[in-house]
Design a protein around this motif. Sequence first.
Motif, PDB file in Angstrom:
ATOM      1  N   LEU A  31      -5.193  -1.073 -14.223  1.00 40.23           N
ATOM      2  CA  LEU A  31      -5.471   0.232 -13.619  1.00 40.23           C
ATOM      3  C   LEU A  31      -5.283   1.380 -14.610  1.00 40.23           C
ATOM      4  CD1 LEU A  31      -3.879  -0.099 -10.079  1.00 40.23           C
ATOM      5  CD2 LEU A  31      -6.308  -0.028 -10.678  1.00 40.23           C
ATOM      6  N   GLY A  32      -4.881   1.075 -15.838  1.00 39.15           N
ATOM      7  CA  GLY A  32      -4.646   2.148 -16.801  1.00 39.15           C
ATOM      8  C   GLY A  32      -3.492   3.020 -16.351  1.00 39.15           C
ATOM      9  N   LEU A  33      -3.635   4.304 -16.524  1.00 35.42           N
ATOM     10  CA  LEU A  33      -2.567   5.242 -16.161  1.00 35.42           C
ATOM     11  C   LEU A  33      -2.457   5.429 -14.653  1.00 35.42           C
ATOM     12  CD1 LEU A  33      -3.059   8.111 -18.777  1.00 35.42           C
ATOM     13  CD2 LEU A  33      -1.504   6.163 -18.870  1.00 35.42           C
ATOM     14  N   LEU A  34      -3.392   4.819 -13.911  1.00 38.28           N
ATOM     15  CA  LEU A  34      -3.501   5.109 -12.483  1.00 38.28           C
ATOM     16  C   LEU A  34      -2.228   4.788 -11.724  1.00 38.28           C
ATOM     17  CD1 LEU A  34      -5.773   6.437 -11.129  1.00 38.28           C
ATOM     18  CD2 LEU A  34      -6.725   4.225 -10.497  1.00 38.28           C
ATOM     19  N   ASP A  35      -1.511   3.735 -12.158  1.00 42.25           N
ATOM     20  CA  ASP A  35      -0.319   3.366 -11.391  1.00 42.25           C
ATOM     21  C   ASP A  35       0.860   4.300 -11.667  1.00 42.25           C
ATOM     22  OD1 ASP A  35       0.165   2.479 -13.902  1.00 42.25           O
ATOM     23  OD2 ASP A  35       0.074   0.349 -13.401  1.00 42.25           O
ATOM     24  N   GLY A  36       0.673   5.283 -12.540  1.00 41.49           N
ATOM     25  CA  GLY A  36       1.680   6.321 -12.706  1.00 41.49           C
ATOM     26  C   GLY A  36       1.404   7.527 -11.823  1.00 41.49           C
ATOM     27  N   HIS A  37       0.257   7.508 -11.165  1.00 41.80           N
ATOM     28  CA  HIS A  37      -0.105   8.625 -10.284  1.00 41.80           C
ATOM     29  C   HIS A  37       0.205   8.273  -8.835  1.00 41.80           C
ATOM     30  CE1 HIS A  37      -1.883  11.480 -13.020  1.00 41.80           C
ATOM     31  NE2 HIS A  37      -2.622  10.538 -13.589  1.00 41.80           N
ATOM     32  N   LEU A  38       1.144   9.005  -8.280  1.00 44.47           N
ATOM     33  CA  LEU A  38       1.524   8.770  -6.887  1.00 44.47           C
ATOM     34  C   LEU A  38       0.332   8.944  -5.954  1.00 44.47           C
ATOM     35  CD1 LEU A  38       3.788   8.062  -5.039  1.00 44.47           C
ATOM     36  CD2 LEU A  38       4.547  10.440  -5.067  1.00 44.47           C
ATOM     37  N   TYR A  40      -2.738   8.085  -6.179  1.00 44.47           N
ATOM     38  CA  TYR A  40      -3.541   6.877  -5.999  1.00 44.47           C
ATOM     39  C   TYR A  40      -2.901   5.951  -4.965  1.00 44.47           C
ATOM     40  CZ  TYR A  40      -5.633   2.328  -6.920  1.00 44.47           C
ATOM     41  OH  TYR A  40      -6.233   1.117  -6.773  1.00 44.47           O
TER      42      TYR A  40
END
Lengths: 168, 168
Positions: A31-38, A40
């Motif tokens: 997911l790339g950086l996506l899993d650092g974004h709440l 998402y």
Amino acid sequence: MADRRLTRRLRKKAAAARSKPVDAAVANIDLGLLDGHLGYLVRRLQRWIFNDFIATLAPLGLRPAEYSVLLVIEANPGLTQISVANTLGIERARLVHIIDSLQGRDYVLRVASKTDRRSHALVLTNRGRSALKDIKALAAAHEKHLIERLGAERHGTLLKLLASFAYG
Amino acid sequence: MADRRLTRRLRKKAAAARSKPVDAAVANIDLGLLDGHLGYLVRRLQRWIFNDFIATLAPLGLRPAEYSVLLVIEANPGLTQISVANTLGIERARLVHIIDSLQGRDYVLRVASKTDRRSHALVLTNRGRSALKDIKALAAAHEKHLIERLGAERHGTLLKLLASFAYG
DNA sequence: TATTGTTATACTCTATAACTATA
DNA sequence: TATAGTTATAGAGTATAACAATA
């Protein structure tokens, strides 16, 4: 009148989804950086919850926004449309259609306000109060699905954390 | 080209909203059973997050879904449209338009697959890789707003709890 | 026969503007 | 002048169905 085939299809789909993790986890796609974004993760959970709510309440054909409006009117009879809209974060222009729909099913009534002739006092009809019993039962079943999916502990923690966000 | 007036308006609105609790808390209106439903709270948080994301990225005019697609393609170059769609929970019919939009800005490219002539391999263009640097900076600023709003501890707890929902 | 990408359609939701009738 | 409700419009997102090309 609710379409029974639609109801069955929605229920089946929701039941299938209820126990399934998202595809990324299965297929091992990054997911790339996506899993650092709440945002998402919150969006994924919100979609899951709304899909299950809609499927569970399909026999009555009630959407989440309509349900929230019914509960607020029940708890605060006589509230104006603008108050309901502000309370729930719904645009007043959109609330007009939601009230239209609920009034069309004879669940709520627009009563002329005695103090301000611009506004309406919103109240439940007898039919609305009666229907709300069934509606609440299905909504509770939905919440049970959610607790099964999250575990009671996580569910409780999330309720507390998010409530303190909304009202803190 | 992004509309600067729109950008300013969105930023101002988001900045105002960032520190404000929801109206129900202010006006003391009873939510009824609604505060027992996690879905309501999740939806409120999700709306807050998306509004702030959209406002923060308004100078580049990038929406959350477009951002998520860029990140997944960056992390998995050569992925097909169906894989991206399944990973992110986007309908493949809708992804077509998102890829159209990203390709129209020269951020991504559809390359003919060598193994399956039905599918496209998605890759970032040089311009896309370059733009992604600015995009990530704004996305990080958005996440910072969110951390300021929630507190670092709650933000971290939510990330963990929700990740274990999505991937558990 | 099944899958990938595409086109098309319908509906929900958000956002905004403008109008009316009141205040 | 401002507010409550309404009407209208545009765009995003969801859900489905159907089609062509390919597997």
